[in-house]
Scaffold this active site. Structure first.
Site: not given
Length: 254
Positions: A1-3, A78, A108
């Site tokens: 997963m993204c942040q 990110i 996200n």
């Protein structure tokens, strides 16, 4: 997963301290190495930086750490790629114009079988489910309100109606801003801290770095930092409830 990382404040403030810790998660202290981006609102304009390189290896990220750009609303991201290949056009945050002002969005999570019909001016350039969701949100906003920008509470009410339909396809942690407010929604993970007088010394969890905010602020300053996972070890972070939508204005949640 993204942040995700967002900042909303009552006076223009730089995000150097928080971004420094956040960027380390882009390949050093975590595995989000498939690109990154950040957008700063300044008046009617937006400074928008994206890079398909990992944040820890990006010269542009180094610039952001050293250049104290001041803004009242910032969104950063990110990426750990799940939908869409690693490419510049797939890096968040995304930027579009509506009602004569810029909107910035980052997401996200994964959306499965999410295929809305887009019939207006908003089309994705890249191949992510995130950019598709952003275009769908803007299309829905335009359909609801036409050529007249709504008030903040009207927009909040619309988002509270349509976001559950998007989130039903998976995970939809997101940030959206027009530079006046920061709209945030949590499916699984988001938390925030409000830094205000009396300010304390904060210590990053991803880097051996601390800042005494009492030395760089005034008693009237107020800064909200919203992030996927807490950035500091000695501040009291408030976690969102799943399904919760919060709007941040002048450094406070509404």
């Amino acid at each position: 997963m993204c942040q995700l990382l967002g900042m909303n404040c009552n006076v223009p403030t730089d995000i150097v301290f928080s971004f420094t810790g956040f960027a380390h998660r882009g390949g050093r202290t975590d595995t989000h190495h498939d690109g990154w981006g950040i957008a700063f609102f300044e008046g009617s304009g937006v400074r928008h930086f994206v890079d398909h390189q990992a944040a820890i290896a990006s010269p542009i990220a180094e610039l952001i750490k050293r250049y104290p750009i001041k803004s009242t609303n910032v969104i950063a991201h990110i990426r750990k790629a799940t939908v869409g290949h690693v490419a510049l056009e797939n890096c968040h945050p995304f930027v579009r114009e509506l009602w004569g002002r810029y909107w910035v969005f980052a997401h996200n999570g994964d959306l499965k079988d999410f295929a809305p019909v887009l019939d207006g001016a908003f089309r994705p350039v890249g191949t992510t489910d995130s950019e598709l969701a952003f275009c769908y949100l803007l299309q829905s906003m335009r359909r609801e309100f036409g050529d007249t920008a709504p008030g903040r509470e009207e927009l909040r009410a619309l988002l509270e109606r349509i976001i559950p339909g998007i989130a039903a396809h998976g995970t939809f942690n997101m940030m959206l801003s027009d530079g006046a407010a920061l709209f945030t929604h949590c499916s699984t993970k988001l938390c925030y801290v409000v830094r205000k007088y009396p300010f304390v010394t904060a210590c990053l969890s991803d880097e051996d770095l601390s800042v005494d905010f009492s030395q760089v602020t005034t008693p009237d300053d107020r800064v909200a930092i919203i992030v996927t996972e807490p950035l500091t070890t000695n501040e009291e972070w408030t976690h969102f409830a799943p399904g919760e939508l919060k709007v941040f204005v002048d450094g406070l949640p509404q």
